[in-house]
Design a protein around this motif. Structure first.
Motif, PDB file in Angstrom:
ATOM      1  N   ASP A 134     -26.591  -4.861  51.165  1.00 23.68           N
ATOM      2  CA  ASP A 134     -27.723  -4.931  52.076  1.00 23.68           C
ATOM      3  C   ASP A 134     -28.006  -6.404  52.556  1.00 23.68           C
ATOM      4  OD1 ASP A 134     -28.419  -2.286  51.873  1.00 23.68           O
ATOM      5  OD2 ASP A 134     -29.868  -2.661  50.084  1.00 23.68           O
ATOM      6  N   ILE A 135     -27.774  -7.274  51.724  1.00 23.36           N
ATOM      7  CA  ILE A 135     -28.089  -8.777  52.257  1.00 23.36           C
ATOM      8  C   ILE A 135     -27.080  -9.267  53.110  1.00 23.36           C
ATOM      9  CG2 ILE A 135     -29.594  -9.235  50.146  1.00 23.36           C
ATOM     10  CD1 ILE A 135     -27.396 -11.199  49.003  1.00 23.36           C
ATOM     11  N   THR A 136     -25.892  -8.742  53.087  1.00 17.59           N
ATOM     12  CA  THR A 136     -25.026  -9.278  54.145  1.00 17.59           C
ATOM     13  C   THR A 136     -24.871  -8.304  55.254  1.00 17.59           C
ATOM     14  OG1 THR A 136     -23.448  -7.908  52.861  1.00 17.59           O
ATOM     15  CG2 THR A 136     -23.242 -10.316  52.338  1.00 17.59           C
ATOM     16  N   GLY A 137     -25.776  -7.397  55.365  1.00 17.08           N
ATOM     17  CA  GLY A 137     -26.029  -6.629  56.574  1.00 17.08           C
ATOM     18  C   GLY A 137     -24.886  -5.742  56.867  1.00 17.08           C
ATOM     19  N   CYS A 138     -24.031  -5.101  56.001  1.00 19.24           N
ATOM     20  CA  CYS A 138     -22.905  -4.434  55.841  1.00 19.24           C
ATOM     21  C   CYS A 138     -23.244  -3.010  56.597  1.00 19.24           C
ATOM     22  CB  CYS A 138     -22.237  -4.041  54.765  1.00 19.24           C
ATOM     23  SG  CYS A 138     -21.316  -5.623  54.073  1.00 19.24           S
ATOM     24  N   TRP A 139     -24.568  -2.648  56.463  1.00 20.14           N
ATOM     25  CA  TRP A 139     -25.107  -1.437  56.834  1.00 20.14           C
ATOM     26  C   TRP A 139     -25.525  -1.258  58.381  1.00 20.14           C
ATOM     27  CZ3 TRP A 139     -22.784   1.627  53.720  1.00 20.14           C
ATOM     28  CH2 TRP A 139     -22.689   1.381  52.311  1.00 20.14           C
ATOM     29  N   VAL A 140     -25.638  -2.364  59.043  1.00 19.21           N
ATOM     30  CA  VAL A 140     -26.143  -2.335  60.218  1.00 19.21           C
ATOM     31  C   VAL A 140     -25.002  -2.129  61.343  1.00 19.21           C
ATOM     32  CG1 VAL A 140     -27.335  -4.057  62.034  1.00 19.21           C
ATOM     33  CG2 VAL A 140     -27.685  -4.261  59.585  1.00 19.21           C
ATOM     34  N   GLU A 141     -25.170  -0.865  61.846  1.00 17.76           N
ATOM     35  CA  GLU A 141     -24.202  -0.564  62.743  1.00 17.76           C
ATOM     36  C   GLU A 141     -24.198  -1.385  64.054  1.00 17.76           C
ATOM     37  OE1 GLU A 141     -24.079   3.658  63.456  1.00 17.76           O
ATOM     38  OE2 GLU A 141     -23.938   3.921  61.359  1.00 17.76           O
ATOM     39  N   GLY A 142     -23.195  -1.677  64.765  1.00 21.26           N
ATOM     40  CA  GLY A 142     -22.788  -2.364  65.893  1.00 21.26           C
ATOM     41  C   GLY A 142     -23.091  -3.747  65.638  1.00 21.26           C
ATOM     42  N   ALA A 143     -23.356  -4.420  64.635  1.00 16.44           N
ATOM     43  CA  ALA A 143     -23.542  -6.036  64.359  1.00 16.44           C
ATOM     44  C   ALA A 143     -22.081  -6.332  64.637  1.00 16.44           C
ATOM     45  CB  ALA A 143     -24.057  -6.166  62.993  1.00 16.44           C
ATOM     46  N   THR A 144     -21.860  -7.818  64.986  1.00 14.23           N
ATOM     47  CA  THR A 144     -20.717  -8.315  64.899  1.00 14.23           C
ATOM     48  C   THR A 144     -20.630  -9.430  63.879  1.00 14.23           C
ATOM     49  OG1 THR A 144     -20.232  -8.104  67.469  1.00 14.23           O
ATOM     50  CG2 THR A 144     -19.175  -9.763  66.428  1.00 14.23           C
ATOM     51  N   ARG A 145     -19.426  -9.493  63.113  1.00 13.51           N
ATOM     52  CA  ARG A 145     -19.491 -10.565  62.018  1.00 13.51           C
ATOM     53  C   ARG A 145     -18.500 -11.608  62.374  1.00 13.51           C
ATOM     54  NH1 ARG A 145     -15.892 -10.738  57.356  1.00 13.51           N
ATOM     55  NH2 ARG A 145     -16.694 -11.464  55.624  1.00 13.51           N
ATOM     56  N   ILE A 146     -19.079 -13.027  62.137  1.00 11.57           N
ATOM     57  CA  ILE A 146     -18.332 -14.138  62.549  1.00 11.57           C
ATOM     58  C   ILE A 146     -18.065 -15.250  61.404  1.00 11.57           C
ATOM     59  CG2 ILE A 146     -18.678 -13.996  65.164  1.00 11.57           C
ATOM     60  CD1 ILE A 146     -20.574 -16.552  64.712  1.00 11.57           C
ATOM     61  N   THR A 147     -16.906 -15.798  61.330  1.00 11.08           N
ATOM     62  CA  THR A 147     -16.822 -16.848  60.113  1.00 11.08           C
ATOM     63  C   THR A 147     -16.556 -18.161  60.970  1.00 11.08           C
ATOM     64  OG1 THR A 147     -16.124 -15.119  58.806  1.00 11.08           O
ATOM     65  CG2 THR A 147     -15.855 -17.797  58.147  1.00 11.08           C
ATOM     66  N   VAL A 148     -17.427 -19.196  60.622  1.00  8.71           N
ATOM     67  CA  VAL A 148     -17.346 -20.368  61.217  1.00  8.71           C
ATOM     68  C   VAL A 148     -17.399 -21.686  59.998  1.00  8.71           C
ATOM     69  CG1 VAL A 148     -18.497 -22.198  62.669  1.00  8.71           C
ATOM     70  CG2 VAL A 148     -18.874 -19.678  63.246  1.00  8.71           C
ATOM     71  N   LYS A 149     -16.405 -22.555  60.386  1.00  8.18           N
ATOM     72  CA  LYS A 149     -16.340 -23.662  59.458  1.00  8.18           C
ATOM     73  C   LYS A 149     -17.272 -24.823  59.853  1.00  8.18           C
ATOM     74  CE  LYS A 149     -13.141 -22.599  56.597  1.00  8.18           C
ATOM     75  NZ  LYS A 149     -13.280 -22.750  55.230  1.00  8.18           N
ATOM     76  N   LEU A 150     -18.138 -25.138  58.991  1.00  9.03           N
ATOM     77  CA  LEU A 150     -19.428 -26.351  59.374  1.00  9.03           C
ATOM     78  C   LEU A 150     -19.038 -27.543  58.440  1.00  9.03           C
ATOM     79  CD1 LEU A 150     -22.444 -24.194  59.638  1.00  9.03           C
ATOM     80  CD2 LEU A 150     -21.197 -24.910  61.609  1.00  9.03           C
ATOM     81  N   GLN A 151     -19.492 -28.667  59.048  1.00  8.42           N
ATOM     82  CA  GLN A 151     -19.635 -29.923  58.305  1.00  8.42           C
ATOM     83  C   GLN A 151     -20.752 -29.668  57.258  1.00  8.42           C
ATOM     84  OE1 GLN A 151     -17.566 -32.662  58.145  1.00  8.42           O
ATOM     85  NE2 GLN A 151     -16.292 -31.313  59.746  1.00  8.42           N
ATOM     86  N   ASP A 152     -20.548 -29.827  55.909  1.00  5.62           N
ATOM     87  CA  ASP A 152     -21.621 -29.880  55.054  1.00  5.62           C
ATOM     88  C   ASP A 152     -22.650 -30.926  54.983  1.00  5.62           C
ATOM     89  OD1 ASP A 152     -23.112 -28.936  52.733  1.00  5.62           O
ATOM     90  OD2 ASP A 152     -21.658 -29.710  51.449  1.00  5.62           O
ATOM     91  N   ARG A 153     -23.273 -30.913  56.046  1.00  6.28           N
ATOM     92  CA  ARG A 153     -24.340 -31.781  56.603  1.00  6.28           C
ATOM     93  C   ARG A 153     -25.810 -31.095  56.879  1.00  6.28           C
ATOM     94  NH1 ARG A 153     -20.383 -34.285  59.888  1.00  6.28           N
ATOM     95  NH2 ARG A 153     -21.653 -33.993  61.657  1.00  6.28           N
TER      96      ARG A 153
END
Length: 217
Positions: A134-153
């Motif tokens: 639920d909290i990761t939004g897996c059940w939301v149809e049509g959503a796009t999932r992206i992974t981004v690397k960020l500076q830890d600031r």
């Protein structure tokens, strides 16, 4: 969020005098893997798991006949096979804390009790998995999932989310844990909705973000 938000309130339970066959039938017919044992005041005395029931059954290579087996099983009660050392939590325990209580001991469930030790619910590993989905939004149809690397600031995650919104995306969920192994970087996994998800992704790349599109539901 607290355990009371995800726990099962109508808990199947038995008394300590319940027979082995009663416990076994409850598990089989109701398809549950854990049955709390309570007294007349609903105070928890123990818990029986599916494995406990399996262990109590005679081996397939037993030399006993059917009548002898039935007789021996009729003498077994819930009190004989239950675990008396029960790990429990209160309804107001945070869900993350409940998971931390279960994981090291590889528990399949936690009994939920009130201040007097009375049974009020049960939370299982399946409940925790459903919460995670639920909290990761897996059940939301049509959503796009992206992974981004960020500076830890400070401000980096906020800037990324603002950029997603600016490109026309609507945030569904964000997961970006900070771990000791991050070494100055952190990963943000974001699900968003958009009329044109490709345009949002392209806009983020043009804004300087390195990202991968992991999944489009």
């Amino acid at each position: 969020m607290f355990v009371e938000n995800i726990m099962t309130r109508e808990v199947l339970h038995v008394g300590p005098e319940a027979s082995f066959s009663q416990v076994s039938e409850i598990m089989r017919l109701k398809k549950v893997r854990h049955v709390p044992v309570i007294d007349q005041d609903r105070k928890v005395l123990g818990i029986i798991s599916h494995r406990d029931v399996q262990r109590a059954q005679p081996s397939m290579i037993t030399t006993l006949d059917v009548g002898e087996v039935k007789y021996l099983l009729s003498k077994i009660t819930a009190a004989d096979i239950m675990h008396k050392s029960v790990v429990s939590c209160s309804p107001r325990t945070q869900i993350e804390e409940a998971a931390r209580m279960m994981r090291p001991k590889k528990l399949g469930c936690l009994v939920v009790v009130d201040d007097a030790g009375r049974l009020v619910g049960i939370v299982t590993s399946v409940d925790l998995l459903d919460f995670f989905l639920d909290i990761t939004g897996c059940w939301v149809e049509g959503a796009t999932r992206i992974t981004v690397k960020l500076q830890d600031r400070a401000g980096q995650l906020a800037a990324l989310l603002a950029s997603v919104n600016a490109q026309g995306g609507y945030i569904v969920s964000v997961v970006s844990p900070r771990t000791p192994q991050s070494e100055g970087l952190r990963t943000a996994t974001i699900r968003f909705e958009a009329k044109d998800a490709g345009a949002v992704v392209q806009g983020l790349r043009e804004a300087g973000y390195e990202l991968s599109v992991d999944q489009t539901a």
